[in-house]
Design a protein around this motif. Structure first.
Motif, mmCIF file in Angstrom:
data_model
loop_
_atom_site.group_PDB
_atom_site.id
_atom_site.type_symbol
_atom_site.label_atom_id
_atom_site.label_comp_id
_atom_site.label_asym_id
_atom_site.label_seq_id
_atom_site.Cartn_x
_atom_site.Cartn_y
_atom_site.Cartn_z
ATOM 1 N N ASN A 154 -17.541 -71.279 -36.258
ATOM 2 C CA ASN A 154 -17.777 -70.238 -36.618
ATOM 3 C C ASN A 154 -18.640 -69.456 -37.961
ATOM 4 N N THR A 156 -19.356 -68.383 -41.579
ATOM 5 C CA THR A 156 -18.871 -67.959 -41.879
ATOM 6 C C THR A 156 -19.311 -66.673 -43.046
ATOM 7 N N PRO A 158 -18.300 -62.457 -44.331
ATOM 8 C CA PRO A 158 -17.101 -61.922 -44.238
ATOM 9 C C PRO A 158 -16.731 -61.204 -43.297
ATOM 10 N N TRP A 159 -15.395 -60.456 -44.064
ATOM 11 C CA TRP A 159 -15.294 -59.641 -42.600
ATOM 12 C C TRP A 159 -15.403 -58.283 -43.406
ATOM 13 N N PRO A 160 -15.972 -57.283 -43.537
ATOM 14 C CA PRO A 160 -15.933 -56.607 -41.121
ATOM 15 C C PRO A 160 -17.812 -57.136 -40.849
ATOM 16 N N ASN A 162 -18.758 -59.449 -39.910
ATOM 17 C CA ASN A 162 -18.580 -60.755 -39.082
ATOM 18 C C ASN A 162 -17.705 -60.004 -37.383
ATOM 19 N N ILE A 163 -17.463 -58.985 -37.399
ATOM 20 C CA ILE A 163 -17.551 -57.944 -36.602
ATOM 21 C C ILE A 163 -18.566 -57.629 -34.854
ATOM 22 N N ARG A 164 -18.450 -58.948 -34.481
ATOM 23 C CA ARG A 164 -19.598 -58.646 -33.008
ATOM 24 C C ARG A 164 -19.832 -57.235 -33.256
#
Ligand code: HEC
Ligand code: HEC
Length: 297
Positions: A154, A156, A158-160, A162-164
């Motif tokens: 996965n 690294t 950070p959110w947000p 990483n929201i595909r």
């Protein structure tokens, strides 16, 4: 009154979220039975092998000392680290169950078989220029590799970020999918070079500066950029080498990694020239023609 305004705001946000969700949604494409090696002609597989060298697929999809194309190679971006995926035909952890349509969608639109958006660290913005027959050849080559079991790592990021699904917004802003359009005022060789450079060989991915959201600045194509602690110099008229990059010096440098006036290709460019050395000489000459015309030498 206040209640009504709040209601309105919540309503707009909800519609916006649903609207974006619909806009970002891509269908999952069903797994298909594994195509057998015999279902691809040896000539098509061989063509795909050359294209895989032209696109350095192995450089990004192999970790040092690891199995070819099994993924896990770390790419540092300004947002975090992204790992390449296993593109061997293992059915569970690789692309073994992928139809050619799923592969084509990943290559040209940056969408995974399951419908998730891919990050542009994978240069699909360049691969979208590939012809249908070149995509078929790459599919034939990948599907006839040895399957390797290797799970995805996965990112690294950070959110947000990483929201595909949010990648759909990035695509809306920056991604202009289009097949390669030849320039009728130029020779066939020039156009072949442009097709390779802009598409599968994605020279601009390292040599074109990127904006704050990581997209290449179209109006500064090949103006030079920093990449992985290296400088990929300008490939245009602003190149600062004392001796201009002539066609023949470009051929020597791209296919052997050494130019008598410019020295040795180091760092990421070393891997590029090792990969390009596997191309037919006519293709390297075509890339050189394209860049010699851009730098005016
Ligand atoms: C600059 C590095 C780089 C190069 C070169 C590259 N890839 Fe990738 N590729 C990636 C990364 C990183 C991902 C995963 C992106 C993500 O997770 O969103 C990826 C994902 C993919 C996927 C989606 C697979 C999956 O399981 O999601 C396919 C298919 C693919 N690459 C094929 C290729 C082929 C074929 C080539 C050569 C023509 C190639 N790649 C060259 C970095 C690269
Ligand atoms: C993975 C990133 C990457 C890709 C892709 C890439 N390059 Fe490079 N390139 C570099 C880096 C980094 C250097 C500097 C190498 C050095 O300092 O030895 C470089 C150097 C060069 C140079 C020497 C420039 C000079 O003035 O010293 C030329 C010419 C060149 N690249 C052409 C190309 C062409 C043509 C392509 C596409 C076929 C390409 N590069 C693709 C990263 C890349």
């Amino acid at each position: 009154m206040l209640k009504r305004i709040l209601f309105l705001i919540v309503g707009i946000l909800a519609i916006g979220t649903v609207g974006f969700g619909v806009f970002a949604w891509r269908p999952s494409l069903a797994k298909v039975p594994q195509p057998t090696a015999a279902s691809f002609s040896p000539a098509l597989v061989r063509k795909g092998e050359v294209l895989a060298s032209a696109g350095y697929c192995a450089s990004c999809h192999t970790v040092r000392g690891g199995q070819p194309y099994a993924g896990g190679y770390a790419m540092a971006t300004q947002f975090g680290t992204i790992y390449s995926t296993n593109i061997t035909p293992d059915r569970k952890t690789g692309i073994g169950g992928w139809s050619e349509a799923a592969f084509e969608r990943a290559m040209r639109q940056g969408v995974r078989r399951d419908g998730a958006h891919l990050f542009p660290a994978f240069p699909y913005d360049h691969f979208s220029k590939l012809t249908d027959s070149d995509v078929s050849a790459l599919y034939a080559f990948m599907m006839t590799r040895a399957p390797v079991v290797a799970d995805e790592r996965n990112p690294t990021i950070p959110w947000p970020l990483n929201i595909r699904a949010l990648q759909a917004g990035w695509k809306l802003l920056f991604f202009r999918p289009a097949r390669f359009a030849p320039d009728a005022t130029q020779s066939a060789e020039w156009n072949r070079g442009a097709y390779l450079a802009e598409g599968v060989s994605h020279c601009g991915a390292c040599h074109t500066p990127r904006g704050s959201l990581g997209a290449e600045k179209r109006d500064q194509a090949y103006a030079g950029a920093a990449i992985d602690g290296w400088i990929a110099p300008s490939l245009g008229k602003t190149n600062s080498a004392p001796v201009p990059w002539s066609h023949d010096e470009l051929v020597a440098y791209l296919s052997t990694g050494v130019s008598q006036y410019h020295g040795t290709a180091a760092g990421p460019m070393g891997a590029v020239s090792r990969s390009l050395s596997k191309l037919p000489p006519a293709d390297v000459a075509a890339i050189a023609t394209y860049f010699a015309s851009r730098n005016g030498s």
